[in-house]
Design a protein around this motif. Structure first.
Motif, PDB file in Angstrom:
ATOM      1  N   ASP A  50       2.597   3.305   0.004  1.00 38.52           N
ATOM      2  CA  ASP A  50       1.348   2.455   0.204  1.00 38.52           C
ATOM      3  C   ASP A  50       1.958   1.014  -0.612  1.00 38.52           C
ATOM      4  N   TYR A  51       1.751  -0.091   0.268  1.00 40.19           N
ATOM      5  CA  TYR A  51       2.237  -1.330  -0.027  1.00 40.19           C
ATOM      6  C   TYR A  51       1.060  -2.244  -0.268  1.00 40.19           C
ATOM      7  N   THR A  52       0.982  -3.250  -1.197  1.00 41.48           N
ATOM      8  CA  THR A  52       0.193  -4.309  -0.983  1.00 41.48           C
ATOM      9  C   THR A  52       0.938  -5.567  -1.278  1.00 41.48           C
TER      10      THR A  52
ATOM     11  N   GLU B  14      -5.236 -10.192  -0.314  1.00 37.43           N
ATOM     12  CA  GLU B  14      -4.135  -9.290  -0.183  1.00 37.43           C
ATOM     13  C   GLU B  14      -4.141  -8.452   1.156  1.00 37.43           C
ATOM     14  N   THR B  15      -3.090  -8.115   1.642  1.00 35.69           N
ATOM     15  CA  THR B  15      -3.001  -7.320   2.846  1.00 35.69           C
ATOM     16  C   THR B  15      -2.353  -5.778   2.505  1.00 35.69           C
ATOM     17  N   ASN B  16      -2.727  -4.999   2.819  1.00 35.58           N
ATOM     18  CA  ASN B  16      -2.134  -3.313   2.453  1.00 35.58           C
ATOM     19  C   ASN B  16      -1.644  -2.754   3.945  1.00 35.58           C
ATOM     20  N   ILE B  17      -0.594  -2.170   3.424  1.00 35.10           N
ATOM     21  CA  ILE B  17       0.077  -1.351   4.473  1.00 35.10           C
ATOM     22  C   ILE B  17       0.282   0.014   3.955  1.00 35.10           C
TER      23      ILE B  17
ATOM     24  N   ILE C  26     -10.697  13.190  -8.114  1.00 36.67           N
ATOM     25  CA  ILE C  26      -9.498  12.980  -7.213  1.00 36.67           C
ATOM     26  C   ILE C  26      -9.666  11.175  -7.040  1.00 36.67           C
ATOM     27  N   VAL C  27      -8.285  10.750  -7.227  1.00 38.52           N
ATOM     28  CA  VAL C  27      -8.264   9.449  -7.204  1.00 38.52           C
ATOM     29  C   VAL C  27      -7.910   8.931  -5.605  1.00 38.52           C
ATOM     30  N   LEU C  28      -8.734   8.039  -5.148  1.00 43.10           N
ATOM     31  CA  LEU C  28      -8.457   7.344  -4.059  1.00 43.10           C
ATOM     32  C   LEU C  28      -7.909   6.155  -4.134  1.00 43.10           C
ATOM     33  N   HIS C  29      -6.574   6.209  -3.593  1.00 43.51           N
ATOM     34  CA  HIS C  29      -5.656   4.857  -3.680  1.00 43.51           C
ATOM     35  C   HIS C  29      -6.112   3.904  -2.603  1.00 43.51           C
ATOM     36  N   GLU C  30      -6.509   4.501  -1.392  1.00 40.88           N
ATOM     37  CA  GLU C  30      -7.032   3.777  -0.234  1.00 40.88           C
ATOM     38  C   GLU C  30      -8.157   4.231   0.433  1.00 40.88           C
ATOM     39  N   VAL C  31      -8.870   3.543   0.974  1.00 42.48           N
ATOM     40  CA  VAL C  31      -9.871   4.266   2.203  1.00 42.48           C
ATOM     41  C   VAL C  31      -9.862   3.261   3.287  1.00 42.48           C
TER      42      VAL C  31
ATOM     43  N   GLU D 276       8.001 -11.776   1.267  1.00 43.34           N
ATOM     44  CA  GLU D 276       6.647 -11.661   0.775  1.00 43.34           C
ATOM     45  C   GLU D 276       6.400 -11.286  -0.568  1.00 43.34           C
ATOM     46  N   LYS D 277       4.869 -11.598  -1.244  1.00 44.57           N
ATOM     47  CA  LYS D 277       4.951 -11.431  -2.589  1.00 44.57           C
ATOM     48  C   LYS D 277       4.309  -9.880  -2.713  1.00 44.57           C
ATOM     49  N   THR D 278       5.000  -8.992  -3.375  1.00 44.35           N
ATOM     50  CA  THR D 278       4.332  -7.406  -3.325  1.00 44.35           C
ATOM     51  C   THR D 278       3.858  -7.472  -4.631  1.00 44.35           C
ATOM     52  N   THR D 279       2.538  -7.035  -4.757  1.00 42.97           N
ATOM     53  CA  THR D 279       1.728  -6.729  -5.722  1.00 42.97           C
ATOM     54  C   THR D 279       1.799  -5.301  -6.269  1.00 42.97           C
ATOM     55  N   GLN D 280       2.150  -4.422  -5.398  1.00 42.51           N
ATOM     56  CA  GLN D 280       1.929  -3.063  -5.816  1.00 42.51           C
ATOM     57  C   GLN D 280       2.616  -2.040  -4.791  1.00 42.51           C
ATOM     58  N   LYS D 281       3.513  -0.987  -5.230  1.00 36.20           N
ATOM     59  CA  LYS D 281       4.057  -0.141  -4.248  1.00 36.20           C
ATOM     60  C   LYS D 281       3.761   1.028  -5.019  1.00 36.20           C
ATOM     61  N   VAL D 282       3.182   2.109  -3.877  1.00 40.72           N
ATOM     62  CA  VAL D 282       3.146   3.345  -4.507  1.00 40.72           C
ATOM     63  C   VAL D 282       3.448   4.452  -3.557  1.00 40.72           C
ATOM     64  N   ASP D 283       4.307   5.404  -4.169  1.00 44.07           N
ATOM     65  CA  ASP D 283       4.877   6.412  -3.130  1.00 44.07           C
ATOM     66  C   ASP D 283       4.249   7.536  -3.339  1.00 44.07           C
ATOM     67  N   ASN D 284       4.830   8.709  -2.673  1.00 44.59           N
ATOM     68  CA  ASN D 284       4.471  10.325  -2.962  1.00 44.59           C
ATOM     69  C   ASN D 284       3.101  10.336  -2.732  1.00 44.59           C
TER      70      ASN D 284
END
Length: 219
Positions: free
Chosen positions: A90-92, A126-129, A185-190, A146-154
């Motif tokens: 997940d990239y922001t 923000e744009t999320n991918i 359960i933590v929702l990273h994105e919906v 681009e300016k990355t504000t967050q990257k979450v893997d796994n």
């Protein structure tokens, strides 16, 4: 003129988790009446007996149960295909004048690989991918300026096909998400479309999240 029933209902409706617990009949009404008694009395400007609050809660819980089971559960029993994908990142990024061109370039690359998962959403700032981690190097190369504000893997995704009537029945998403929240359960994105939604969760929680959603059909 305010009544005990109307004040109790207003109080409960302002607390979604409490409302759900009442609808499911899993809360002690006598204990709850003692807890909320000071607030009810403040609203009415007079003393109120616990028994009167309990009666108001009983009537309200019966009404809430009917509304929850009669319409929402009917829709949830017809949930369609549930699809799980794993190994996601997940990239922001901050929104910029060049971000759309970068996304277009990424999608051209992804079109050549039908096995890759990709979804994107854009807010005001923000744009999320979310993309298969096999594409991480490509994403980071294309978006390096681009300016990355967050990257979450796994991460993993669970995509759910909803019946068409979901758009006219209020409370569908709340009913689903509150059960996910109850399980911690933590929702990273919906991400959602008209008749489908996708949640992004950690890979360590995907099995639990899948079971919660699958069990909705059995309620």
């Amino acid at each position: 003129m305010k009544t005990i029933s109307s004040v109790v209902e207003e109080y409960i409706k302002a607390k979604p988790f409490l409302q759900s617990a009442l609808a499911q009949g899993i809360i002690n009404l006598t204990s709850l009446s003692r807890e909320i008694k000071p607030d009810i009395e403040d609203q009415l400007g007079k003393e109120v007996r616990n028994g009167a609050i309990v009666m108001a809660l009983k009537r309200l819980s019966a009404d809430l149960e009917f509304r929850a089971t009669h319409r929402i559960l009917k829709v949830l029993k017809n949930i369609g295909e549930i699809t799980v994908r794993s190994s996601l990142t997940d990239y922001t990024f901050l929104v910029s004048d060049t971000i759309l061109n970068k996304q277009a370039k990424l999608m051209q690359e992804i079109n050549n690989n039908q096995d890759v998962f990709y979804t994107s959403s854009r807010g005001v700032n923000e744009t999320n991918i979310v993309v298969s981690n096999s594409m991480d190097k490509l994403v980071e190369e294309i978006f390096k300026d681009e300016k990355t504000t967050q990257k979450v893997d796994n991460l993993s995704s669970i995509s759910v096909k909803l019946p068409e009537e979901n758009v006219i029945i209020p409370g569908i998403y709340y009913f689903i998400f509150q059960r996910l929240a109850w399980e911690g359960i933590v929702l990273h994105e919906v991400i959602s479309t008209t008749n489908e939604f996708t949640i992004i969760v950690g890979e360590d929680q995907v099995d639990k999240a899948f079971k919660v959603i699958k069990d909705l059909k059995m309620l």
